[in-house]
Design a protein around this motif. Sequence first.
Motif, PDB file in Angstrom:
ATOM      1  N   ALA A  86      39.725  68.490  41.827  1.00  0.00           N
ATOM      2  CA  ALA A  86      39.227  68.399  43.288  1.00  0.00           C
ATOM      3  C   ALA A  86      37.979  67.238  42.982  1.00  0.00           C
ATOM      4  N   GLU A  87      37.245  67.443  41.778  1.00  0.00           N
ATOM      5  CA  GLU A  87      36.247  66.511  41.409  1.00  0.00           C
ATOM      6  C   GLU A  87      36.848  65.045  41.471  1.00  0.00           C
ATOM      7  N   SER A  88      38.003  64.767  40.823  1.00  0.00           N
ATOM      8  CA  SER A  88      38.578  63.422  40.712  1.00  0.00           C
ATOM      9  C   SER A  88      39.018  63.113  42.199  1.00  0.00           C
ATOM     10  N   ALA A  89      39.654  63.592  43.185  1.00  0.00           N
ATOM     11  CA  ALA A  89      39.846  63.494  44.503  1.00  0.00           C
ATOM     12  C   ALA A  89      38.731  63.156  45.146  1.00  0.00           C
ATOM     13  N   LEU A  90      37.572  63.776  44.947  1.00  0.00           N
ATOM     14  CA  LEU A  90      36.167  63.552  45.637  1.00  0.00           C
ATOM     15  C   LEU A  90      35.902  61.895  45.238  1.00  0.00           C
ATOM     16  N   ASN A  91      35.763  61.980  43.820  1.00  0.00           N
ATOM     17  CA  ASN A  91      35.300  60.839  43.436  1.00  0.00           C
ATOM     18  C   ASN A  91      36.114  59.256  43.956  1.00  0.00           C
ATOM     19  N   LYS A  92      37.347  59.907  43.990  1.00  0.00           N
ATOM     20  CA  LYS A  92      38.368  58.505  44.467  1.00  0.00           C
ATOM     21  C   LYS A  92      37.848  58.362  45.985  1.00  0.00           C
ATOM     22  N   ILE A  93      37.671  59.418  46.816  1.00  0.00           N
ATOM     23  CA  ILE A  93      37.378  59.160  48.113  1.00  0.00           C
ATOM     24  C   ILE A  93      36.219  58.490  48.529  1.00  0.00           C
ATOM     25  N   LEU A  94      35.098  58.863  47.267  1.00  0.00           N
ATOM     26  CA  LEU A  94      33.856  58.107  47.505  1.00  0.00           C
ATOM     27  C   LEU A  94      33.896  56.883  46.941  1.00  0.00           C
ATOM     28  N   ALA A  95      34.743  56.629  46.186  1.00  0.00           N
ATOM     29  CA  ALA A  95      35.003  55.435  45.625  1.00  0.00           C
ATOM     30  C   ALA A  95      35.714  54.219  46.555  1.00  0.00           C
ATOM     31  N   ASP A  96      36.601  54.913  47.350  1.00  0.00           N
ATOM     32  CA  ASP A  96      37.222  54.240  48.385  1.00  0.00           C
ATOM     33  C   ASP A  96      36.347  54.072  49.559  1.00  0.00           C
ATOM     34  N   ILE A  97      35.319  54.876  49.967  1.00  0.00           N
ATOM     35  CA  ILE A  97      34.347  54.692  50.939  1.00  0.00           C
ATOM     36  C   ILE A  97      33.368  53.638  50.653  1.00  0.00           C
ATOM     37  N   GLU A  98      32.719  53.771  49.319  1.00  0.00           N
ATOM     38  CA  GLU A  98      32.146  52.476  48.753  1.00  0.00           C
ATOM     39  C   GLU A  98      32.695  51.392  48.780  1.00  0.00           C
ATOM     40  N   ALA A  99      34.080  51.226  48.419  1.00  0.00           N
ATOM     41  CA  ALA A  99      34.634  49.817  48.370  1.00  0.00           C
ATOM     42  C   ALA A  99      34.772  49.523  49.856  1.00  0.00           C
ATOM     43  N   GLU A 100      35.065  50.211  50.703  1.00  0.00           N
ATOM     44  CA  GLU A 100      35.330  49.793  52.246  1.00  0.00           C
ATOM     45  C   GLU A 100      33.830  49.359  52.770  1.00  0.00           C
ATOM     46  N   ARG A 101      32.673  49.988  52.200  1.00  0.00           N
ATOM     47  CA  ARG A 101      31.310  49.615  52.716  1.00  0.00           C
ATOM     48  C   ARG A 101      30.834  48.065  51.909  1.00  0.00           C
ATOM     49  N   LEU A 102      31.328  48.192  50.731  1.00  0.00           N
ATOM     50  CA  LEU A 102      31.049  46.775  50.245  1.00  0.00           C
ATOM     51  C   LEU A 102      31.740  45.775  50.723  1.00  0.00           C
ATOM     52  N   GLU A 103      33.097  46.098  51.243  1.00  0.00           N
ATOM     53  CA  GLU A 103      34.107  45.198  51.985  1.00  0.00           C
ATOM     54  C   GLU A 103      33.237  44.667  53.023  1.00  0.00           C
ATOM     55  N   LYS A 104      32.742  45.657  53.860  1.00  0.00           N
ATOM     56  CA  LYS A 104      32.240  45.245  55.209  1.00  0.00           C
ATOM     57  C   LYS A 104      31.063  44.359  54.923  1.00  0.00           C
ATOM     58  N   ILE A 105      30.245  44.734  53.907  1.00  0.00           N
ATOM     59  CA  ILE A 105      29.195  44.170  53.464  1.00  0.00           C
ATOM     60  C   ILE A 105      29.386  42.627  53.119  1.00  0.00           C
ATOM     61  N   GLU A 106      30.202  42.208  52.501  1.00  0.00           N
ATOM     62  CA  GLU A 106      30.619  41.345  52.151  1.00  0.00           C
ATOM     63  C   GLU A 106      31.297  40.329  53.155  1.00  0.00           C
ATOM     64  N   ALA A 107      32.271  40.943  54.030  1.00  0.00           N
ATOM     65  CA  ALA A 107      32.492  40.277  55.353  1.00  0.00           C
ATOM     66  C   ALA A 107      31.421  39.942  56.001  1.00  0.00           C
ATOM     67  N   ASN A 108      30.265  40.749  56.200  1.00  0.00           N
ATOM     68  CA  ASN A 108      29.281  40.481  56.882  1.00  0.00           C
ATOM     69  C   ASN A 108      28.339  39.188  56.421  1.00  0.00           C
ATOM     70  N   ARG A 109      28.453  39.343  54.969  1.00  0.00           N
ATOM     71  CA  ARG A 109      27.594  38.365  54.295  1.00  0.00           C
ATOM     72  C   ARG A 109      28.389  36.909  54.695  1.00  0.00           C
ATOM     73  N   VAL A 110      29.696  36.973  54.562  1.00  0.00           N
ATOM     74  CA  VAL A 110      30.347  35.629  54.845  1.00  0.00           C
ATOM     75  C   VAL A 110      30.157  35.033  56.233  1.00  0.00           C
ATOM     76  N   ALA A 111      30.222  36.193  57.226  1.00  0.00           N
ATOM     77  CA  ALA A 111      29.955  35.778  58.659  1.00  0.00           C
ATOM     78  C   ALA A 111      28.673  35.375  58.838  1.00  0.00           C
ATOM     79  N   LEU A 112      27.341  35.857  57.897  1.00  0.00           N
ATOM     80  CA  LEU A 112      26.237  35.503  58.037  1.00  0.00           C
ATOM     81  C   LEU A 112      26.075  33.803  57.490  1.00  0.00           C
ATOM     82  N   VAL A 113      26.639  33.618  56.480  1.00  0.00           N
ATOM     83  CA  VAL A 113      26.489  32.333  55.906  1.00  0.00           C
ATOM     84  C   VAL A 113      27.309  31.386  56.875  1.00  0.00           C
ATOM     85  N   ALA A 114      28.358  31.763  57.566  1.00  0.00           N
ATOM     86  CA  ALA A 114      28.808  30.662  58.556  1.00  0.00           C
ATOM     87  C   ALA A 114      28.004  30.579  59.679  1.00  0.00           C
ATOM     88  N   LYS A 115      27.371  31.564  60.360  1.00  0.00           N
ATOM     89  CA  LYS A 115      26.381  31.815  61.240  1.00  0.00           C
ATOM     90  C   LYS A 115      25.122  30.739  61.001  1.00  0.00           C
TER      91      LYS A 115
END
Length: 752
Positions: free
Chosen positions: A138-167
């Motif tokens: 259960a701990e591993s499953a939670l860590n994986k979910i948190l890692a996936d959420i964090e990865a998605e957050r970081l991906e959004k942040i990076e996408a936002n960074r790229v968009a901000l560079v272009a803007k």
Amino acid sequence: MSLVNLSKLSFVVVLGLGVVACSSGGSSSSFGGSSPIITPEQQAQKIEANRVALVAKAKKAGLTEVQANAYAEANKEASVNDAESALNKILADIEAERLEKIEANRVALVAKAKKAGLTEAQANAYAQANKEVSTKDAESALNKILADIEAERLEKIEANRVALVAKAKKAGLTEAQANAYAQTNKEVSTKDAESALNKILADIEAERLEKIEANRVALVAKAKKAGLTEAQANAYAQANKEVSTKDAESALSKILADIAEAQRLEKIEANRVALVAKAKKAGLTEAQANAYAQANKEGNTKDAESALNKILADIAEAQRLEKIEANRVALVAKAKKAGLTEAQANAYAQANKEANTKDAESALNKILADITEAQRLEKIEANRVALVAKAKKAGLTEAQANAYAQANKEANTKDAESALNKILADIEAERLEKIEANRVALIAKAKKAGLTDAQANAYAQANKEASTKDADSALNKILADIAETKRLEKIEANRVALVAKAKKAGLTDAQAESYAEANKEASAKDADTALNNILAEIKEHERLALEAAVSLEKGHYDNPARYPEYLVTAHQLSYSDSTLNNDRTINIEHEVVYNQPYSVVIGSYSSWTKGIGSYIFSSGMDSSFTTKGLKTKADAIPSLGKANYSGLAFSSEENPIFASTSGYYKEGLLSYDVDFGSRKGSGTITGLGDVVELHEGTISGSGISSLATQSYKTGDYSLGFYGKKAEEIVGTIAFEGKDTIGFGGTRGEITK
């Protein structure tokens, strides 16, 4: 017998009781036909046999040893139905308790997940999926979910960074400014990011306006120093504050020239007015005075004075000539009356119009006497006039024609013709002599001005018949053209040198050409600065691209925090321990990783044991190896020199169920030599038991494959080159068809 003591009965005793119980079952008839008598001992045996049967039934239904014995003890004397009901109730209670525990675990998992940052829906979904698994899973499953959420957050942040560079770049920021802005604001709200960008743009604009204002102030000072008034200086600075230094300088020079010209014209006009007044005072009419002043307003005082005197003299002369003309008219009339023709009368009057009356009378008398002679002379004159016209038509000047005609007016036609031809020949010879002398002089002048012999001769030939002014203009134009050609040649030479320098520094042909074109007229320092800026920008782009490429190839292993570079690390991925029908199974999955900047080798292991309790009947471990990273292109592998790759190796042949985490693997040292010239490589691994020999292999594509031996074992190894220029190797060794050893190394200096 207590339940505790009963649980201690040996299997042999239980088996014996079962046999007794079976042998006492059924019915038998005695000799008298009466019912059999059951002794207390038989009754006890029957109860015990029933207890043993209930224990077996309960355990088969899923009860534990203790639960089954307690149930059997309590129901060994009950009827079959009651015992069945009791068992069903126990099973129902156990199931209820199990479900209660599952629900409690689910609620706890929801709370834990929400505390970790999951939403209500995410927490409930996670808890529902893991409510029956082990705490660790259960701990591993939670860590994986948190890692996936964090990865998605970081991906959004990076996408936002790229968009901000272009803007930001679209808004006018440089590459470096746009990246710095995007990095700082990639996690803030759209509104805050917009505000930050607007502030940066405002600061840039403020800085630009500040520079413009500073330039304006400097231009005011410069213009005032050059002689402009405060107003003129401010107007000039305002108009030129944003132009280049060269254009501002040109504008100032034009203003100064215009002012000088205006002052010159003002002075000329003042002189003209003064000359008008002086001329009128001297007796000229308004029109004459204005005409005189206009013609002499730019002359010096002496010349203007001479001009005025000449005009006054001309007026006096005109009056004198008017009187003479009146006399001439009277003489014409008198001569015509005396019998002269119109022409003769006019000629006489013209000749004597300034003579006194007596002399005019004598002259008339003489004319009348000489009319015959006059007629002769008239014929001669007619011939002279004809000769003048003929000579002028042949190309002689007025003076030359008159001189020729005067000399030949009484000669016959043939002699006059010969004389004219000789004059024409002499004139042409003199003209050609002057042209040649001028040509020689022009050559000397052109060579003195810096032209080559060929250039000077060509110039002189083309301009030998031109006026001095036109010849000078032509020479100046040639000199200007030569100077411009030399300037352009110098610029082009600099451009070619800059292309070579830029290409040597690593720019592509197109980049080098673009850089050289932009900087061919810049100073060496400015050109170097521009090149350094381009190289820094390209280097930064290449670094980011390289990091992105490595991250793409290595995936989640591009994480030095979890997988430190140049270290071997082990991670347990999953663990399960389950018992079914008293058969216990333990499964463990773990990985061993050796991470390097460009590459990683991963050993994936799946281990298991089976047995009862702490007794193990069988165990085993499966393994597979993977290499990931930025592979070196075949044509990027060095072709000369030798190098040693040093690093680490690992193996994991011991089942981790029997070892601690630190015992998940064994670590060794790699030393691998490559001769890039001969395209061969070989090496050794120590520290993993007997020395592992990596036999010589040949580079094929981007790697090497060859034989591997360790003591009596024979297998094969395969390695790949990684990095832009084969900075790293990673590979695996298989013995008996099974991946056994992973290794990696970093290249040292290439030696000749």
